[in-house]
Design a protein around this motif. Structure first.
Motif, PDB file in Angstrom:
ATOM      1  N   ASN A 130      -6.591  -1.308  -8.397  1.00  9.67           N
ATOM      2  CA  ASN A 130      -5.714  -0.302  -8.228  1.00  9.67           C
ATOM      3  C   ASN A 130      -6.049   0.866  -9.226  1.00  9.67           C
ATOM      4  O   ASN A 130      -5.951   2.154  -8.913  1.00  9.67           O
ATOM      5  CB  ASN A 130      -4.222  -0.723  -8.346  1.00  9.67           C
ATOM      6  N   ASP A 189      -7.235   4.431  -8.603  1.00 13.52           N
ATOM      7  CA  ASP A 189      -6.217   5.621  -9.130  1.00 13.52           C
ATOM      8  C   ASP A 189      -7.500   6.747  -9.877  1.00 13.52           C
ATOM      9  O   ASP A 189      -7.390   7.941  -9.644  1.00 13.52           O
ATOM     10  CB  ASP A 189      -5.269   5.328  -9.951  1.00 13.52           C
ATOM     11  N   GLU A 241      -2.531   6.408  -4.452  1.00 10.94           N
ATOM     12  CA  GLU A 241      -1.345   6.333  -3.480  1.00 10.94           C
ATOM     13  C   GLU A 241      -1.261   7.679  -2.582  1.00 10.94           C
ATOM     14  O   GLU A 241      -0.588   7.674  -1.585  1.00 10.94           O
ATOM     15  CB  GLU A 241      -0.003   6.164  -4.065  1.00 10.94           C
TER      16      GLU A 241
END
Length: 357
Positions: free
Chosen positions: A152, A156, A208
């Protein structure tokens, strides 16, 4: 390089009980001097090679970092030169470009330093004839494990790098990121900060974000729907709207916000008691709502002066319609309601005769 015999003899002598004699010391000193004489050239070659690698890596790192810094400064000077001009109005502001250029420069300098110093370290280890295959294999396995555990974070970071490089948005832009919307106040490699309409601050992870709607690039469209009665003169309505739009486009500060003339597109819908006229204008990014409010204000005042009535969603009422009589739906009182009326007396029963007489 072979271990000299003098070292082995010293170790054996230290482990035994015999005391070394002067002759033995002379022999050991001679062997040590001979070993140093045979291998000093090798040591010198390795040292010079290491120094050369370090010097080249340091010079190359400094040169690349300076080149990146000059490139970033040139980008900032170019933005400052066009800021305040007609072309600058179509571009992003100075603060946004400054932060974007600094972020790009930081990423490029970090990548350049990592590549140069990592390559130099591997070359130095190779100079000592160290087998780098196990080290590289271990580093590869560790990199895969770290990348899997911190996927993650990696997502990002990579998303932030591409957002900055592609200039998808910047500081001062109003964006719709799907998970949140608002004005961008800071763009990072991992997190983007947004300020919402109510003043709240949203921290949005770059990984996201699946879509970006930038409301501050290019231009915006201000649209106003005007509902009038169906019996109004369309030519008069159009003329009044055009006059109000032309007056607004010449007034300050609306002449800077409007990037095109106010256009009357025509009838958007026609009903039995009303019709809707559509008015649009091309505006500066982020100023569509402000222009719409001012345009409605001016249209209302112009219609009042021209005697044109604006109607709402309810059916229009006739102006000459008289007020309805509240007793119109009531029936007239009946004659039988009074006990003394002739109708009530005629309808009353005849009393029976007195039978006791």
């Amino acid at each position: 390089m072979e271990v000299p015999a003098v070292i082995l003899s010293v170790l054996s002598a230290a482990g035994g009980n015999e005391q070394p004699t002067l002759k033995d010391a002379q022999e050991q000193a001679g062997q040590a001097a001979s070993w140093v004489e045979q291998n000093w050239s090798t040591w010198l070659g390795i040292g010079l090679r290491i120094v050369l690698i370090v010097v080249i890596a340091a010079v190359l790192r400094v040169a690349i970092r300076r080149a990146i810094t000059k490139l970033i400064e040139r980008m900032n000077r170019t933005v400052q030169a066009v800021d305040g001009t007609a072309l600058g109005g179509l571009l992003v502001n100075v603060e946004r470009r400054r932060q974007r250029s600094h972020a790009i420069g930081s990423v490029l300098r970090s990548v350049a330093s990592f590549v140069i110093l990592g390559t130099a370290a591997l070359m130095i280890l190779g100079t000592f004839e160290i087998n780098l295959a196990p080290l590289l294999a271990s580093a590869g396995v560790a990199g895969v494990a770290i990348g899997f555990g911190a996927r993650n974070l990696v997502t990002d970071f990579l998303s932030g790098v591409f957002m900055i490089l592609e200039d998808q948005y910047g500081v001062g832009d109003t964006i719709d990121a799907g998970v949140a919307s608002g004005e961008v106040i800071e763009v990072g490699l991992r997190v983007t900060k947004l300020r919402g309409d109510n003043g709240e601050i949203w921290y949005v992870r770059n990984g996201e974000v699946k879509r970006i709607g930038n409301l501050s690039q290019g231009w915006a469209t201000a649209g106003v729907d005007v509902t009038v009665r169906s019996d109004e003169d369309l030519d008069k309505v159009k003329a009044v709207l055009a006059e109000a739009g032309e007056a607004m486009s010449k007034a300050e500060p609306w002449n800077e916000m409007l990037w095109g003339p106010v256009e009357v597109l025509g009838l958007d819908s026609v009903l039995l008691d009303s019709m809707v006229v559509r008015v649009t204008a091309k505006t500066m990014p982020g100023k569509a709502l402000t222009v719409e409010r001012e345009l409605r204000w001016r249209i209302k005042r112009a219609f009042d002066e021209a005697g044109i009535r604006i109607v709402g969603g309810l059916p229009a009422q006739a102006e000459a319609e008289a007020a309805a009589d509240p007793t119109a739906g009531m029936s007239a009182p009946s004659a039988y309601a009074s006990t003394t009326s002739p109708q009530s007396l005629a309808a009353s029963p005849i009393p029976p005769a007195n039978l006791s007489k």
